[in-house]
Design a protein around this motif. Sequence first.
Motif, PDB file in Angstrom:
ATOM      1  N   ASP A 117      20.485 -23.595-147.882  1.00 50.90           N
ATOM      2  CA  ASP A 117      20.820 -22.372-147.039  1.00 50.90           C
ATOM      3  C   ASP A 117      22.198 -21.047-148.014  1.00 50.90           C
ATOM      4  O   ASP A 117      22.561 -19.828-147.575  1.00 50.90           O
ATOM      5  CB  ASP A 117      21.526 -22.300-145.945  1.00 50.90           C
ATOM      6  N   ASP A 118      22.448 -22.125-149.352  1.00 47.29           N
ATOM      7  CA  ASP A 118      23.776 -21.453-150.003  1.00 47.29           C
ATOM      8  C   ASP A 118      22.577 -20.442-151.370  1.00 47.29           C
ATOM      9  O   ASP A 118      23.378 -20.097-151.912  1.00 47.29           O
ATOM     10  CB  ASP A 118      24.867 -22.083-150.396  1.00 47.29           C
TER      11      ASP A 118
ATOM     12  N   THR B 210      12.107 -22.490-143.842  1.00 46.86           N
ATOM     13  CA  THR B 210      11.982 -22.984-145.622  1.00 46.86           C
ATOM     14  C   THR B 210      10.620 -23.259-145.892  1.00 46.86           C
ATOM     15  O   THR B 210      11.211 -22.803-147.322  1.00 46.86           O
ATOM     16  CB  THR B 210      12.829 -24.240-144.980  1.00 46.86           C
TER      17      THR B 210
ATOM     18  N   GLU C 211      28.344 -31.167-146.299  1.00 50.68           N
ATOM     19  CA  GLU C 211      27.986 -30.432-145.299  1.00 50.68           C
ATOM     20  C   GLU C 211      28.110 -30.646-143.645  1.00 50.68           C
ATOM     21  O   GLU C 211      28.267 -31.543-143.095  1.00 50.68           O
ATOM     22  CB  GLU C 211      25.860 -30.818-144.502  1.00 50.68           C
TER      23      GLU C 211
ATOM     24  N   LYS D 164      23.026 -31.514-138.119  1.00 48.71           N
ATOM     25  CA  LYS D 164      23.633 -31.474-136.302  1.00 48.71           C
ATOM     26  C   LYS D 164      24.572 -32.277-136.554  1.00 48.71           C
ATOM     27  O   LYS D 164      24.616 -33.759-136.376  1.00 48.71           O
ATOM     28  CB  LYS D 164      22.343 -31.624-135.431  1.00 48.71           C
TER      29      LYS D 164
ATOM     30  N   GLU E 117      17.272 -31.301-141.735  1.00 43.88           N
ATOM     31  CA  GLU E 117      18.364 -30.767-140.876  1.00 43.88           C
ATOM     32  C   GLU E 117      19.680 -31.315-140.746  1.00 43.88           C
ATOM     33  O   GLU E 117      19.464 -32.671-139.780  1.00 43.88           O
ATOM     34  CB  GLU E 117      17.699 -29.900-139.818  1.00 43.88           C
TER      35      GLU E 117
ATOM     36  N   LYS F 239      12.603 -24.052-138.463  1.00 47.25           N
ATOM     37  CA  LYS F 239      13.591 -23.458-139.622  1.00 47.25           C
ATOM     38  C   LYS F 239      13.098 -24.748-140.743  1.00 47.25           C
ATOM     39  O   LYS F 239      13.097 -24.380-141.933  1.00 47.25           O
ATOM     40  CB  LYS F 239      15.407 -24.949-139.754  1.00 47.25           C
TER      41      LYS F 239
ATOM     42  N   ASP G  74      19.296 -27.285-143.832  1.00 45.49           N
ATOM     43  CA  ASP G  74      20.943 -27.257-145.201  1.00 45.49           C
ATOM     44  C   ASP G  74      20.232 -28.394-146.605  1.00 45.49           C
ATOM     45  O   ASP G  74      21.103 -27.419-147.141  1.00 45.49           O
ATOM     46  CB  ASP G  74      21.453 -28.106-143.736  1.00 45.49           C
ATOM     47  N   LEU G  75      20.003 -28.943-145.904  1.00 50.51           N
ATOM     48  CA  LEU G  75      19.289 -29.319-147.666  1.00 50.51           C
ATOM     49  C   LEU G  75      18.038 -30.204-148.229  1.00 50.51           C
ATOM     50  O   LEU G  75      16.457 -29.752-147.170  1.00 50.51           O
ATOM     51  CB  LEU G  75      20.348 -31.360-147.336  1.00 50.51           C
TER      52      LEU G  75
ATOM     53  N   LYS H 166      22.033 -27.383-151.566  1.00 49.69           N
ATOM     54  CA  LYS H 166      21.863 -26.578-150.211  1.00 49.69           C
ATOM     55  C   LYS H 166      21.212 -25.528-150.366  1.00 49.69           C
ATOM     56  O   LYS H 166      21.799 -24.307-150.384  1.00 49.69           O
ATOM     57  CB  LYS H 166      23.104 -26.928-149.852  1.00 49.69           C
TER      58      LYS H 166
ATOM     59  N   LYS I  88      15.154 -18.422-140.844  1.00 52.88           N
ATOM     60  CA  LYS I  88      16.331 -19.983-140.487  1.00 52.88           C
ATOM     61  C   LYS I  88      15.938 -20.372-142.140  1.00 52.88           C
ATOM     62  O   LYS I  88      14.863 -20.012-142.763  1.00 52.88           O
ATOM     63  CB  LYS I  88      15.560 -20.732-139.581  1.00 52.88           C
TER      64      LYS I  88
END
Length: 170
Positions: free
Chosen positions: A24-25, A84, A7, A60, A58, A80, A45-46, A22, A42
């Motif tokens: 968002d993929d 999610t 990430e 950052k 998440e 998010k 990330d994982l 992941k 939104k």
Amino acid sequence: MSTTIAEGALTFTFAPGAEASKYDDWSFYRNQFQRGCFTDNKAVDLLCELNRSAWLIEVKDYRVHPRTKAVDLADEVAIKVRDTLAGLVAASVGANDPVERAFGRRMVRAQRMRVVCHIEQPVKGSRLRPRVIEPDKLQLKLRTLLKAIDAHPIVMDRSGTAATLPWVVS
């Protein structure tokens, strides 16, 4: 066998037995949900699932580029997480990809939801603000915003990887 996910400049290595992805993929997120019932949903990330615990992570990394968004970071993370969770419920019944549908089912059927904000900051801060984001303040606000989901969200960086987490970050 462990799963490794990059990430940005960080690498997350998950424990053997942990299923990680992941989010968002995901094809479901990108093609079915992101612009679905609401515009611009939104995503964290994982995702990780291990022993009936669902982890929403998440990430950052402000080491190279400072934070420029006007929205408060805790509010951004909470949105998010909310989006999610809605996406995972929808994916668990409607994802075209059977792997994503099965992963969504495991996540929503978990016995425990955990939220983690992994945040990396520049090593050297300014004199007035040694840290751009105060992790303790962020964690307190996340506790308030996410108490119905996870009463004890985790705010961490690479140096604070706890032995109780099913991953390490490098």
